[in-house]
Enzyme design. Structure first.
Site, mmCIF file in Angstrom:
data_model
loop_
_atom_site.group_PDB
_atom_site.id
_atom_site.type_symbol
_atom_site.label_atom_id
_atom_site.label_comp_id
_atom_site.label_asym_id
_atom_site.label_seq_id
_atom_site.Cartn_x
_atom_site.Cartn_y
_atom_site.Cartn_z
ATOM 1 N N TYR A 41 29.533 -25.829 17.847
ATOM 2 C CA TYR A 41 30.991 -25.809 17.923
ATOM 3 C C TYR A 41 31.541 -26.977 18.742
ATOM 4 O O TYR A 41 32.665 -27.428 18.537
ATOM 5 C CB TYR A 41 31.449 -24.469 18.500
ATOM 6 C CG TYR A 41 32.831 -24.034 18.084
ATOM 7 C CD1 TYR A 41 33.221 -24.062 16.744
ATOM 8 C CD2 TYR A 41 33.735 -23.561 19.023
ATOM 9 C CE1 TYR A 41 34.483 -23.644 16.360
ATOM 10 C CE2 TYR A 41 35.005 -23.142 18.641
ATOM 11 C CZ TYR A 41 35.375 -23.181 17.310
ATOM 12 O OH TYR A 41 36.629 -22.776 16.937
ATOM 13 N N LYS A 66 39.493 -25.358 22.130
ATOM 14 C CA LYS A 66 39.932 -23.968 22.236
ATOM 15 C C LYS A 66 40.132 -23.574 23.703
ATOM 16 O O LYS A 66 41.041 -22.793 24.023
ATOM 17 C CB LYS A 66 38.930 -23.033 21.571
ATOM 18 C CG LYS A 66 38.897 -23.137 20.056
ATOM 19 C CD LYS A 66 40.220 -22.721 19.420
ATOM 20 C CE LYS A 66 40.134 -22.681 17.903
ATOM 21 N NZ LYS A 66 41.419 -22.345 17.277
#
Length: 259
Positions: free
Chosen positions: A158, A165
Site C-alpha cells: 500500500y 490516508k
C-alpha cells in the site's frame, strides 16, 4: 417524505462503477429521501451512464480536484442543479489516487512528485473540496464524510497511499476543529477492502484483502460495499449531531484485532 436523509441535499464524489462504495452511498441516500448530485473525473460519460442505475438519475458535474478553476466554480455549478439559494447538507469525499510507482513495494524508491500527487489528490482534496462547497454547507450546517482505509498500520504494497490516508485522517481532524463553529461535522468511514475499480489499481490487492478472510471477527465480504455505504449515510444524517473528527470503522472488526 420520510427517511433518514429526508429533504437533504448531498453531493457524492467518486462514483465510477456500481461496485463502488460511493455509488451505494448515492443509492441509499436517495432511498432515504435525499436529493443527490454526483461529480466525476475524466470519464464523465461512464459516470452519467452509472448515474442512470440509481433509483433516480442524478446530475453529474465534472470535477478534477487538482484543477483550481473546477474548485472555484463548484459551488455555482452545484447551485445550477439545486437552485441558487439552495444549501448543501452533506458532502461525500471518495477520491484517492497514487501513481503506480508509489504503490506495490516501491516505497523506498518513490520520488517526491509521485508522493505529492498521492497526498494532494487523496488527502489535501478533502480540505479543498470542503472549502469549495463551504458557501453552500454553512447556510444551515452540514456533514462532510470521507472514505478512509485504516492508516494505523503499514499494509503490504500500500506504500505511499497508506501515508496519504494517514494525512487524510489528520486533515479530517483539523477540518473538524476549524469548521465546528459553523455547525459542519467532518468524519471518516474506515472501510474494509472492496473489489472495486480502485482496488484493481493497487498491486498486491489480493494479498492485502486476504487479511480480512481470516481476521474479521464478524466476517467481511469483499464484494459487498453496502455496509460501508450505510456507515456513510448514517454520518450524513442527523443521528450523529455531536460527532465530529471521528473515524468510524466499518471493516468487520479487523482494526482492533491483535495477533
Amino acid at each position: 417524505m420520510s427517511g433518514l436523509l429526508a429533504g437533504k441535499r448531498i453531493l457524492v464524489t467518486g462514483v465510477l462503477t456500481d461496485a463502488s462504495i460511493a455509488f451505494h452511498v448515492a443509492r441509499l441516500a436517495q432511498d432515504e429521501g435525499a436529493e443527490v448530485v454526483l461529480t466525476g473525473f475524466g470519464r464523465l460519460s461512464l459516470v452519467e451512464r452509472i448515474s442512470r442505475r440509481l433509483p433516480k438519475p442524478a446530475p453529474v458535474i465534472e470535477l478534477d480536484v487538482q484543477n483550481a478553476e473546477h474548485l472555484d466554480g463548484l459551488a455555482a455549478r452545484v447551485g445550477e442543479h439545486l437552485g441558487e439559494d439552495a444549501n448543501l447538507d452533506g458532502v461525500v469525499h471518495s477520491i484517492a489516487f497514487a501513481p503506480q510507482d508509489a504503490l506495490g513495494g516501491n516505497f523506498l524508491n518513490t520520488g517526491w512528485d509521485s508522493v505529492a500527487t498521492a497526498v494532494e489528490v487523496s488527502a489535501y482534496s478533502l480540505k479543498s473540496l470542503t472549502m469549495a462547497l463551504l458557501p453552500l454547507l454553512e447556510r444551515r450546517g452540514g456533514s462532510v464524510v470521507g472514505l478512509d482505509f485504516d492508516a494505523q498500520l503499514a499494509w503490504p504494497k500500500y506504500d505511499w497511499m497508506g501515508v496519504a490516508k494517514a494525512a487524510l485522517e489528520a486533515t479530517n481532524r483539523y477540518l473538524a476543529r476549524d469548521l465546528g463553529g459553523r455547525n459542519i461535522r467532518c468524519n471518516l468511514v474506515s472501510a474494509g477492502p472492496i473489489k472495486s475499480m480502485a482496488a484493481k489499481s493497487i498491486p498486491g490487492f489480493e494479498e492485502l484483502a486476504d487479511v480480512w478472510n481470516t481476521r474479521a471477527p464478524i466476517g467481511w465480504e469483499l464484494t459487498d460495499p453496502e455496509p460501508a455505504a450505510r456507515g456513510v449515510v448514517a454520518l450524513l444524517s442527523d443521528w450523529f449531531p455531536k460527532t465530529t473528527g471521528e473515524i468510524v470503522h466499518v471493516d468487520g472488526g479487523v482494526h482492533m484485532m491483535g495477533a
